[in-house]
Write a protein that holds these residues in place. Structure first.
Motif, PDB file in Angstrom:
ATOM      1  N   LEU A 231       9.313   9.206  -1.964  1.00  7.43           N
ATOM      2  CA  LEU A 231       8.134  10.030  -1.695  1.00  7.43           C
ATOM      3  C   LEU A 231       8.431  11.451  -2.154  1.00  7.43           C
ATOM      4  N   THR A 232       7.724  11.904  -3.161  1.00 11.19           N
ATOM      5  CA  THR A 232       8.036  13.193  -3.764  1.00 11.19           C
ATOM      6  C   THR A 232       7.625  14.356  -2.865  1.00 11.19           C
ATOM      7  N   VAL A 233       8.355  15.447  -3.008  1.00  3.39           N
ATOM      8  CA  VAL A 233       8.078  16.681  -2.273  1.00  3.39           C
ATOM      9  C   VAL A 233       7.978  17.818  -3.278  1.00  3.39           C
ATOM     10  N   ALA A 234       6.902  18.596  -3.187  1.00  2.53           N
ATOM     11  CA  ALA A 234       6.702  19.752  -4.057  1.00  2.53           C
ATOM     12  C   ALA A 234       6.191  20.904  -3.212  1.00  2.53           C
ATOM     13  N   ALA A 235       6.876  22.043  -3.300  1.00  3.32           N
ATOM     14  CA  ALA A 235       6.491  23.253  -2.557  1.00  3.32           C
ATOM     15  C   ALA A 235       6.365  22.974  -1.059  1.00  3.32           C
ATOM     16  N   GLY A 236       7.261  22.153  -0.535  1.00  8.03           N
ATOM     17  CA  GLY A 236       7.271  21.854   0.886  1.00  8.03           C
ATOM     18  C   GLY A 236       6.235  20.855   1.345  1.00  8.03           C
ATOM     19  N   VAL A 237       5.517  20.217   0.402  1.00  9.28           N
ATOM     20  CA  VAL A 237       4.487  19.245   0.747  1.00  9.28           C
ATOM     21  C   VAL A 237       4.917  17.870   0.252  1.00  9.28           C
ATOM     22  N   ARG A 238       4.923  16.907   1.152  1.00  7.09           N
ATOM     23  CA  ARG A 238       5.293  15.538   0.801  1.00  7.09           C
ATOM     24  C   ARG A 238       4.030  14.715   0.525  1.00  7.09           C
ATOM     25  N   SER A 239       4.079  13.908  -0.511  1.00  8.52           N
ATOM     26  CA  SER A 239       2.952  13.034  -0.856  1.00  8.52           C
ATOM     27  C   SER A 239       3.232  11.631  -0.345  1.00  8.52           C
ATOM     28  N   CYS A 240       2.688  11.314   0.826  1.00  4.72           N
ATOM     29  CA  CYS A 240       2.755   9.964   1.359  1.00  4.72           C
ATOM     30  C   CYS A 240       1.588   9.155   0.794  1.00  4.72           C
ATOM     31  N   PHE A 241       1.489   7.884   1.171  1.00  2.25           N
ATOM     32  CA  PHE A 241       0.424   7.060   0.606  1.00  2.25           C
ATOM     33  C   PHE A 241      -0.059   6.045   1.621  1.00  2.25           C
ATOM     34  N   ALA A 242      -1.265   5.566   1.406  1.00  2.00           N
ATOM     35  CA  ALA A 242      -1.808   4.400   2.104  1.00  2.00           C
ATOM     36  C   ALA A 242      -2.321   3.463   1.033  1.00  2.00           C
ATOM     37  N   LEU A 243      -1.826   2.230   1.016  1.00  2.00           N
ATOM     38  CA  LEU A 243      -2.101   1.278  -0.060  1.00  2.00           C
ATOM     39  C   LEU A 243      -2.708   0.013   0.507  1.00  2.00           C
ATOM     40  N   ALA A 244      -3.934  -0.301   0.095  1.00  2.00           N
ATOM     41  CA  ALA A 244      -4.569  -1.558   0.493  1.00  2.00           C
ATOM     42  C   ALA A 244      -4.046  -2.693  -0.386  1.00  2.00           C
ATOM     43  N   GLN A 245      -3.992  -3.887   0.193  1.00  2.00           N
ATOM     44  CA  GLN A 245      -3.505  -5.051  -0.543  1.00  2.00           C
ATOM     45  C   GLN A 245      -4.303  -5.236  -1.837  1.00  2.00           C
ATOM     46  N   GLY A 246      -3.584  -5.408  -2.948  1.00  2.00           N
ATOM     47  CA  GLY A 246      -4.227  -5.584  -4.245  1.00  2.00           C
ATOM     48  C   GLY A 246      -4.505  -4.284  -4.963  1.00  2.00           C
ATOM     49  N   GLY A 247      -4.148  -3.165  -4.366  1.00  2.00           N
ATOM     50  CA  GLY A 247      -4.421  -1.870  -4.991  1.00  2.00           C
ATOM     51  C   GLY A 247      -3.491  -1.519  -6.127  1.00  2.00           C
ATOM     52  N   MET A 248      -2.348  -2.185  -6.212  1.00  2.00           N
ATOM     53  CA  MET A 248      -1.397  -1.942  -7.285  1.00  2.00           C
ATOM     54  C   MET A 248      -1.001  -3.263  -7.925  1.00  2.00           C
TER      55      MET A 248
END
Length: 295
Positions: A231-248
């Motif tokens: 999970l990447t962090v830039a300028a103190g902000v972390r990018s989390c995710f929510a993934l529905a089944q079949g979304g990737m």
């Protein structure tokens, strides 16, 4: 007798085991993605968009065709390799042949590659169209961002759930949704009474000091305090995710292939090598949400 005691004291005893550093050992997103077999450098993922019915007014009306979008998206193959050398002198010095430990370390590294490739594709631009040359950003693809930099609270989870409902995800039948978080977010959620108290839920979501589900989201935990987190962090902000089944969708061109070979060009050296080829693409923007938190 005294000389023998001295000699024995100088002998160094080596363990018959090799300690492997704490690390992620398996891909945690495999259960939540669609797998496809790739044969070429580029794979075309095809999907269908929405179709709307039209009302027929009167009798003997001419047929009017409706439109339906054909959603073609490009998966580009990416190739990864990891090669580790083993010098025979190291093997003799340690009294242990570390080939199996090296092989396990390679496999673990590739499992992390799987998660990283999927995660990077979640918010990346996708290439669509007949020739798959039209770039569509995450926002223009229908992707939403829930800002929780002020704290990941129960209310923010409800906002995230509302985003899926408004996008018609899981309204007719339950859809498994995973949420990727780090230790920071887990600690924040453990402080939310609505999630851990039996007064609000009959489901036992806390087990062994960890919360497994929150507001219906399956929590997938990744390390946050390492050199190169998933999970990447830039300028103190972390990018989390929510993934529905079949979304990737993950295109697998080459499963992990491990080889252990002697190097003729190097003295008493064996190499452990592993190669992995895969690519990933977001199938539909509404199935993936970004959740920004404070690192």
């Amino acid at each position: 007798m005294a000389m023998e005691a001295i000699d024995n004291a100088l002998i160094t005893q080596f363990s018959d085991q090799v300690h492997v550093a704490a690390q992620q050992s398996k891909a945690r997103l495999r259960p939540y993605v669609t797998m496809k077999q790739m044969k070429g450098d580029i794979f075309a993922y095809d999907g269908l968009g929405l179709a709307e019915a039209s009302e027929i007014i009167g009798r003997h009306q001419a047929v009017v065709f409706s439109d339906i979008d054909h959603n073609r998206r490009k998966i580009s193959r990416r190739r990864f390799a990891l090669v580790l050398p083993i010098d025979a002198s190291d093997v003799r010095g340690a009294l242990v042949n570390p080939q199996s430990e090296y092989a396990m370390a390679c496999a673990r590294a590739m499992e992390r590659v799987f998660d990283r490739v999927v995660y990077e594709a979640m918010f990346a631009s996708v290439y669509t169209g007949r020739d798959m040359d039209t770039a569509v950003t995450f926002a223009n693809d229908g992707g939403d961002t829930v800002t929780a930099t002020g704290g990941l609270t129960y209310e923010k989870l409800l906002e995230l759930r509302q985003s899926f409902i408004d996008d018609e995800v899981g309204n007719e039948s339950p859809v498994s949704i995973s949420m990727g978080i780090s230790g920071d977010e887990h600690t924040a959620l453990m402080k939310e009474t609505e999630l851990i108290s039996g007064d609000y839920s009959r489901q036992y979501v806390v087990e062994g000091g960890e919360i497994q589900k929150a507001a219906g989201f399956n929590l997938v935990k990744f390390a946050g305090g390492i050199t190169r987190p998933i999970l990447t962090v830039a300028a103190g902000v972390r990018s989390c995710f929510a993934l529905a089944q079949g979304g990737m969708c993950v295109g697998m061109s080459k499963e992990m292939e491990l080889s252990i070979d002697k190097r003729a060009d190097l003295h008493e050296t064996t190499q452990v090598a592993i190669v992995f080829e895969l690519g990933a693409v977001r199938t539909e923007g509404v199935l993936v949400k970004k959740v920004t938190t404070t690192d």
